[in-house]
Design an enzyme around this catalytic site. Structure first.
Site, short mmCIF file in Angstrom:
data_model
loop_
_atom_site.label_atom_id
_atom_site.label_comp_id
_atom_site.label_asym_id
_atom_site.label_seq_id
_atom_site.Cartn_x
_atom_site.Cartn_y
_atom_site.Cartn_z
N LEU A 1 -17.16 0.68 4.09
CA LEU A 1 -16.48 1.14 2.89
C LEU A 1 -16.93 2.53 2.48
CD1 LEU A 1 -16.55 -2.06 0.65
CD2 LEU A 1 -14.70 -1.25 2.11
N SER A 2 -16.01 3.29 1.93
CA SER A 2 -16.37 4.57 1.35
C SER A 2 -17.22 4.33 0.11
CB SER A 2 -15.11 5.34 0.96
OG SER A 2 -14.45 4.69 -0.12
#
Length: 244
Positions: A60-61
């Protein structure tokens, strides 16, 4: 550049009104503390606000992770289950928010379990328990949990996960199919946190690291449907061999 400075810059951007995905002091401190380098391939890009693909899963960012942490609202000493641990970054931040002994995690892909364990140990959170399980079944041996984080989309909240919540507990997950909403489920109530786009939750047989050919439940259903529609031998047009 010093990774500490890069982490501070990353979180500053997440708190800025342009993104505004991190608002609580506890989440801010935790994300400033946990290094991202052990969880991504490229050290130089570890603090860029974008997602990565690794071993068939999405890392995930920082923005996406920040939204999850804020929705989960982990309190000190909460017991937490992470379903779909991936490479382990979110589990590390959750360990910082509570205690690593209070964080349990599962993933359906065995090689991701090994990867997460190694990454968490490198980052200083080796006390997080990571096991290979079908996430829809949770981890009942250590239930109940104050907080459960499901990092994959599902049409409905898995019943086993709801059953493993402690009284007053909270489940956070992307809810939906093509259109998804990040929701927190607590006491029968749903709180919405905006639209998201996550990969669907895998079931046993869909993981990318199976030794045999990856036959999913959806494939099996499709093969069964086609077989049922296929005409059997006695249903074929009769052949008049005297005229052949």
């Amino acid at each position: 550049m010093d990774p500490v400075v890069l982490r501070d810059d990353m979180v500053d951007s997440l708190e800025h009104e342009a993104k505004a995905v991190v608002g609580s002091e506890r989440v801010s401190v935790a994300m400033r503390t946990v290094p991202r380098e052990p969880f991504v391939d490229e050290d130089a890009a570890a603090y860029a606000d974008r997602s990565f693909e690794r071993l068939g899963t999405r890392v995930l960012s920082p923005s996406a992770a920040g939204r999850l942490f804020e929705a989960l609202d982990v309190r000190p000493d909460d017991s937490v289950l992470v379903v779909g641990v991936g490479v382990g970054y979110t589990a590390a931040v959750l360990a910082e928010l509570t205690d690593e002994a209070n964080v349990h995690a599962v993933d359906i892909a065995r090689r991701l379990v090994y990867e997460a364990r190694s990454n968490l140990d490198s980052a200083g959170y080796g006390g997080v328990l990571v096991d290979c399980r079908d996430g829809a079944r949770g981890l009942p041996e250590y239930a109940p949990y104050d907080r459960i984080l499901l990092e994959a989309a599902a049409i409905e909240p898995p019943r086993a996960l709801l059953d493993q919540l402690a009284p007053g507990g909270r489940l956070v997950m992307p809810l939906g199919g093509a259109a998804q909403e990040l929701v927190a489920i607590e006491g029968g109530e749903r709180i919405e946190y905006g639209t998201v786009a996550y990969h669907p939750m895998l079931v046993d047989g869909e993981q990318v690291d199976t030794i045999e050919r990856n036959r999913t439940y959806r494939e099996d259903r499709e093969h069964a449907r086609r077989a049922a529609e296929r005409r059997k031998g006695w249903e074929q047009t009769w052949i008049d061999w005297d005229r052949v």
